[in-house]
Scaffold this active site. Structure first.
Site, PDB file in Angstrom:
ATOM      1  N   ASP A 131     -21.058  -5.629  60.603  1.00  0.00           N
ATOM      2  CA  ASP A 131     -20.843  -4.776  60.418  1.00  0.00           C
ATOM      3  C   ASP A 131     -21.118  -3.507  59.410  1.00  0.00           C
ATOM      4  O   ASP A 131     -20.791  -2.101  59.177  1.00  0.00           O
ATOM      5  CB  ASP A 131     -19.079  -4.912  61.110  1.00  0.00           C
ATOM      6  CG  ASP A 131     -18.214  -3.643  61.245  1.00  0.00           C
ATOM      7  OD1 ASP A 131     -18.755  -2.664  61.234  1.00  0.00           O
ATOM      8  OD2 ASP A 131     -16.827  -4.171  61.402  1.00  0.00           O
ATOM      9  N   ASP A 189     -25.073 -11.041  50.260  1.00  0.00           N
ATOM     10  CA  ASP A 189     -24.507 -10.670  48.695  1.00  0.00           C
ATOM     11  C   ASP A 189     -25.951  -9.421  48.148  1.00  0.00           C
ATOM     12  O   ASP A 189     -26.320  -8.263  47.739  1.00  0.00           O
ATOM     13  CB  ASP A 189     -23.463 -11.214  47.812  1.00  0.00           C
ATOM     14  CG  ASP A 189     -24.172 -12.747  47.995  1.00  0.00           C
ATOM     15  OD1 ASP A 189     -25.259 -12.533  48.630  1.00  0.00           O
ATOM     16  OD2 ASP A 189     -23.124 -13.107  47.128  1.00  0.00           O
ATOM     17  N   LYS A 246     -25.324 -16.502  54.671  1.00  0.00           N
ATOM     18  CA  LYS A 246     -24.125 -16.980  53.363  1.00  0.00           C
ATOM     19  C   LYS A 246     -24.362 -18.306  53.768  1.00  0.00           C
ATOM     20  O   LYS A 246     -23.143 -19.191  53.778  1.00  0.00           O
ATOM     21  CB  LYS A 246     -22.343 -16.219  53.449  1.00  0.00           C
ATOM     22  CG  LYS A 246     -22.240 -16.727  51.842  1.00  0.00           C
ATOM     23  CD  LYS A 246     -22.055 -15.425  50.663  1.00  0.00           C
ATOM     24  CE  LYS A 246     -21.869 -16.570  49.494  1.00  0.00           C
ATOM     25  NZ  LYS A 246     -22.349 -15.665  48.603  1.00  0.00           N
ATOM     26  N   TYR A 261     -15.303 -12.029  64.374  1.00  0.00           N
ATOM     27  CA  TYR A 261     -15.446 -10.933  64.842  1.00  0.00           C
ATOM     28  C   TYR A 261     -14.421 -11.262  67.096  1.00  0.00           C
ATOM     29  O   TYR A 261     -14.208 -10.319  67.685  1.00  0.00           O
ATOM     30  CB  TYR A 261     -15.601  -9.665  65.487  1.00  0.00           C
ATOM     31  CG  TYR A 261     -15.403  -8.610  63.870  1.00  0.00           C
ATOM     32  CD1 TYR A 261     -15.308  -9.384  63.034  1.00  0.00           C
ATOM     33  CD2 TYR A 261     -16.454  -7.055  64.466  1.00  0.00           C
ATOM     34  CE1 TYR A 261     -15.118  -8.087  61.832  1.00  0.00           C
ATOM     35  CE2 TYR A 261     -16.268  -6.714  62.929  1.00  0.00           C
ATOM     36  CZ  TYR A 261     -16.164  -7.551  62.033  1.00  0.00           C
ATOM     37  OH  TYR A 261     -16.146  -6.177  61.237  1.00  0.00           O
TER      38      TYR A 261
END
Ligand code: NAD
Length: 360
Positions: A247, A223, A190, A123
């Site tokens: 987000d 995840d 991740k 972002y």
């Protein structure tokens, strides 16, 4: 008295700002409001949706309670919310997600706090459009230095994650946990796939955690975190995440506790703090005294805690919780049937909260 800027916004903004101001004043928190304008309603008159006086007011007070502002489409004006974030370097986006009895939700006993990094990651706005000269130059450089080859018809978004950016947000999460009696911080990433960005995030999170032996620390892959939040959200407490995952998981968690009408938020930085509801300006309800003011009033609770006015914050939150639990003086969205004729308006719900504070 402590000065606070009240940005009344547009759409439903002025109605919920007035409701929030009255409820906060009822706690006797000693706030002197500096009312400032922003939004599409002032654009014609002042030629800008974000007047200099409003920015100056926040610079002076360092704290604002902000009602929603419409992002004008196709006028060339950029988002005021993004602009404010940049001016005041608001690197933290705070989103508490808590179940209140009386709000429709599949879950009970959820009390999560999402701490989202607000400035880095995908972002950051570093993007290269497909087919442009600078994009071709970048692709050619990358193809020269990497085993993986990028095809010339690609667009590229860059994901920067820095030691400084990670350190300050993880430190904020731990400090917030300590100050507010929270027990655990979970860092989400991740790192198994993106070793040099999320891997760095995880390493720095672990380093920062060593300075807080009184707070439990753990990490989760994003995840898996999504599944865990759906299956056993009660296991989590403070969750710190890079911008993109933050987000997505903020909205997931808002959904767990009953949605936008009760989702408060804050953007906090070294140069100021802006407290605001998660929802937008809902223009079609403008001026109808109909919408739920709770998300902005709960943002006021966060603001009072930020100002170390803990007793006033507790008084206000308890009154809100009691009114929602009673289910009598609540807006249409909190009734079982949205057409229930006994639903009250925005200002009447605020009146009920104020009466509860006075009787507490
Ligand atoms: P929105 O949140 O304004 O409205 C979506 C729907 O949610 C509404 O139609 C309404 O049904 C419901 N809703 C929202 N707030 C409610 C409340 N307090 N009580 C009851 N129901 C409520 O989202 P949108 O329509 O996507 O956005 C409208 C404008 O707001 C856009 O211009 C957008 O850019 C802006 N926006 C501003 C902010 C901000 O100022 N921080 C945040 C989000 C969106």
């Amino acid at each position: 008295m402590t000065e606070v800027t009240l940005i009344t916004g547009d759409g439903i903004g002025p109605e919920i700002a007035e409701a929030a101001r009255r409820c906060i004043d009822a706690t006797k928190a000693g706030i002197k409001w500096n009312v400032a304008e922003a939004g599409i309603d002032v654009m014609d008159r002042l030629g800008t949706p974000l007047p200099d006086e409003t920015i100056e007011s926040v610079k002076r007070t360092g704290i604002a309670l902000k009602a929603p502002i419409t992002t004008p489409v196709g006028t060339g004006f950029r988002s005021i919310n993004v602009h404010l974030r940049q001016i005041f370097e608001l690197y933290v986006c705070l989103r508490p997600c808590k179940t209140y009895k009386g709000v429709r939700s599949k879950y009970s006993d959820i009390d999560l706090l999402i701490v989202r990094e607000n400035t880095e990651d995908l972002y950051a706005g570093i993007e290269y459009e497909k087919g442009k000269d600078d994009t071709a130059e970048l692709i050619s450089w990358l193809n020269k230095h990497s085993k993986r080859q990028i095809t010339s018809d690609s667009g590229i978004s860059i994901k920067p994650i820095s030691v400084h950016g990670t350190e300050r947000i993880v430190k904020f999460a731990f400090d917030y946990a300590r100050k507010n009696g929270r027990k655990k911080v979970t860092s989400v990433h991740k790192a198994n796939i993106m070793k040099f960005t999320d891997g760095l995030w995880l390493d720095v999170s672990r380093q920062v955690a060593k300075n807080y032996p009184d707070i439990e620390f753990e990490d989760r892959i994003v995840d898996n975190m999504c599944m865990q939040l759906i299956q056993k959200p009660e296991l989590y407490d403070v969750i710190v995440l890079p911008n993109l995952y933050g987000d997505i998981l903020s909205d997931l968690c808002a959904g767990l506790v009953g949605g936008l009408g009760v989702a408060p938020g804050a953007n906090i930085g070294e140069k100021g703090a802006i407290f605001e509801a998660t929802h937008g300006s809902a223009p079609r309800y403008k001026g109808q005294n109909k919408v739920n003011p709770i998300a902005l009033i709960l943002s006021g609770v966060l603001m009072l805690r930020h100002m170390d006015k803990m007793a006033e914050a507790d008084k206000l939150e308890n009154a809100i919780a009691a009114i929602i639990a009673e289910g009598k003086y609540v807006t249409y969205d909190l009734k079982d049937d949205r057409n229930d004729p006994t639903a009250v308006g925005t200002s009447e719900m605020a009146d009920a909260i104020i009466a509860k504070i006075k009787n507490s």
